[in-house]
Design a protein around this motif. Structure first.
Motif, PDB file in Angstrom:
ATOM      1  N   SER A 290       0.837  -1.196   0.000  1.00 10.22           N
ATOM      2  CA  SER A 290       0.000   0.000   0.000  1.00 10.22           C
ATOM      3  C   SER A 290       0.870   1.244   0.000  1.00 10.22           C
ATOM      4  O   SER A 290       2.073   1.185   0.262  1.00 10.22           O
ATOM      5  CB  SER A 290      -0.927  -0.003   1.222  1.00 10.22           C
ATOM      6  OG  SER A 290      -1.794  -1.114   1.201  1.00 10.22           O
ATOM      7  N   SER A 291       0.260   2.383  -0.300  1.00  6.79           N
ATOM      8  CA  SER A 291       1.008   3.632  -0.312  1.00  6.79           C
ATOM      9  C   SER A 291       0.115   4.764   0.157  1.00  6.79           C
ATOM     10  O   SER A 291      -1.113   4.671   0.095  1.00  6.79           O
ATOM     11  CB  SER A 291       1.550   3.923  -1.716  1.00  6.79           C
ATOM     12  OG  SER A 291       0.489   4.114  -2.628  1.00  6.79           O
ATOM     13  N   GLY A 292       0.753   5.847   0.621  1.00  8.57           N
ATOM     14  CA  GLY A 292       0.013   6.998   1.094  1.00  8.57           C
ATOM     15  C   GLY A 292       0.034   7.083   2.604  1.00  8.57           C
ATOM     16  O   GLY A 292       0.992   6.668   3.256  1.00  8.57           O
ATOM     17  N   ASN A 293      -1.035   7.609   3.187  1.00 11.51           N
ATOM     18  CA  ASN A 293      -1.144   7.737   4.634  1.00 11.51           C
ATOM     19  C   ASN A 293      -2.171   6.741   5.151  1.00 11.51           C
ATOM     20  O   ASN A 293      -3.313   6.723   4.688  1.00 11.51           O
ATOM     21  CB  ASN A 293      -1.570   9.158   5.015  1.00 11.51           C
ATOM     22  CG  ASN A 293      -1.750   9.311   6.517  1.00 11.51           C
ATOM     23  OD1 ASN A 293      -0.824   9.083   7.287  1.00 11.51           O
ATOM     24  ND2 ASN A 293      -2.949   9.691   6.937  1.00 11.51           N
TER      25      ASN A 293
ATOM     26  N   TYR B  70       5.314  -1.593   2.221  1.00  6.74           N
ATOM     27  CA  TYR B  70       4.490  -0.390   2.366  1.00  6.74           C
ATOM     28  C   TYR B  70       5.328   0.839   2.048  1.00  6.74           C
ATOM     29  O   TYR B  70       6.519   0.902   2.353  1.00  6.74           O
ATOM     30  CB  TYR B  70       3.928  -0.284   3.785  1.00  6.74           C
ATOM     31  CG  TYR B  70       2.893   0.800   3.929  1.00  6.74           C
ATOM     32  CD1 TYR B  70       1.549   0.529   3.771  1.00  6.74           C
ATOM     33  CD2 TYR B  70       3.274   2.116   4.200  1.00  6.74           C
ATOM     34  CE1 TYR B  70       0.602   1.530   3.885  1.00  6.74           C
ATOM     35  CE2 TYR B  70       2.335   3.119   4.308  1.00  6.74           C
ATOM     36  CZ  TYR B  70       0.998   2.821   4.153  1.00  6.74           C
ATOM     37  OH  TYR B  70       0.068   3.817   4.246  1.00  6.74           O
ATOM     38  N   SER B  71       4.690   1.845   1.465  1.00  6.05           N
ATOM     39  CA  SER B  71       5.374   3.089   1.121  1.00  6.05           C
ATOM     40  C   SER B  71       4.531   4.276   1.553  1.00  6.05           C
ATOM     41  O   SER B  71       3.358   4.356   1.223  1.00  6.05           O
ATOM     42  CB  SER B  71       5.631   3.157  -0.389  1.00  6.05           C
ATOM     43  OG  SER B  71       6.227   4.380  -0.748  1.00  6.05           O
ATOM     44  N   GLY B  72       5.136   5.177   2.299  1.00  4.62           N
ATOM     45  CA  GLY B  72       4.420   6.366   2.748  1.00  4.62           C
ATOM     46  C   GLY B  72       4.466   6.495   4.251  1.00  4.62           C
ATOM     47  O   GLY B  72       5.441   6.122   4.902  1.00  4.62           O
ATOM     48  N   ASN B  73       3.399   7.014   4.849  1.00  4.39           N
ATOM     49  CA  ASN B  73       3.299   7.168   6.299  1.00  4.39           C
ATOM     50  C   ASN B  73       2.320   6.149   6.858  1.00  4.39           C
ATOM     51  O   ASN B  73       1.163   6.086   6.436  1.00  4.39           O
ATOM     52  CB  ASN B  73       2.830   8.579   6.659  1.00  4.39           C
ATOM     53  CG  ASN B  73       2.599   8.724   8.156  1.00  4.39           C
ATOM     54  OD1 ASN B  73       3.509   8.514   8.957  1.00  4.39           O
ATOM     55  ND2 ASN B  73       1.383   9.066   8.535  1.00  4.39           N
TER      56      ASN B  73
END
Length: 270
Positions: A78-81, A146-149
């Motif tokens: 997943s990506s994003g917040n 996972y990528s992001g916060n």
């Protein structure tokens, strides 16, 4: 450019209110087609979060109780917040918060980007009695690549408080970027008794917070009745990128917090 750490809830609340007006007027600059309008006043971009968690005067009695909180096979690639809270038990408090403020080329007259978060966690005057209780908090095979916060809280038991916070101030074309986080955690007079005998008079006394045989002021619990607290992180968070805050708690009256504060510089800074 500066980064500070402070706890000023009133100021944060005011800044949050003012930020809407600042960002609403950010798109009106000089020119607007003919180049004759006067230059606008400098403005600010602000994002604020005020978060208070309070747990006071509660009583929990567990007899043969099993609390399981699990995150299994979730959030892959997943990506994003993302903010995830999973709790099992009683009176657990969890939260994920993010505050982002930007002042870049599109924010024409911006000269300050401010992002602030204030955290207060208070846990006091609570009583917890456990007899033959199992608390399991697990994260298994989750959030890989996972990528992001990512903010992930998992709690099993009672009176656990968990918090993940991120504040980012990005100022590409402004003169000042400030990101602040204030953290306050207080645990006072919280009582946990594990292994009080079933049916014993002390069980009621402990739950009520009054002295008694095996209760507060009456010495140690009478027996250890196999209370198990297990918190595990297995096969998870592999190959992640970005900011990851993870809190896993099993038992009672745990307080956990992950905070990240970033202030990005700008080419126009003196």
């Amino acid at each position: 450019m500066k980064t500070t750490s402070k706890l000023a809830p009133l100021a944060f609340a005011i800044a949050a209110t003012l930020s809407f007006g600042a960002m609403a007027g950010g798109g009106h600059g000089p020119g607007n087609g003919n180049g004759n309008e006067p230059e606008g006043e400098p403005s600010n971009s602000a994002a604020s979060i005020l978060d208070v968690q309070v747990s006071l005067g509660n009583s929990v009695v567990n007899d043969g109780t099993e609390n399981n909180a699990n995150v299994d096979n979730a959030l892959h690639s997943s990506s994003g917040n993302a903010g995830v809270n999973v709790a099992a038990g009683d009176t657990n408090q969890q939260a994920n918060a993010a505050a982002i403020s930007t002042a870049d080329a599109s924010f024409v007259f911006g000269n300050t980007a401010t992002s602030t978060i204030a955290i207060g966690q208070v846990n006091g005057g609570n009583a917890l009695s456990n007899l033959d209780v199992t608390n399991n908090a697990n994260v298994q095979n989750s959030a890989n690549s996972y990528s992001g916060n990512l903010g992930l809280n998992v709690a099993a038991g009672a009176f656990n408080q968990q918090k993940n916070d991120v504040t980012i101030a990005s100022s590409e074309a402004a003169q000042d970027a400030e990101a602040s986080i204030g953290v306050l955690q207080v645990a006072v007079a919280s009582t946990t008794y594990n292994g009080v005998e079933a049916g014993d008079y002390s069980l009621d006394m402990v739950a009520a917070g009054r002295p008694g045989h095996g209760g507060p002021g009456g010495g140690q619990p009478t027996t250890n009745q196999d209370v198990q607290n297990n918190a595990n992180l297995l096969g998870s968070l592999n190959s992640v990128s970005g900011n990851v805050g993870v809190n896993i708690a099993a038992g009672g009256t745990n307080q956990q917090s992950n905070s990240l504060s970033i202030a990005a510089g700008c080419y126009a800074c003196p």
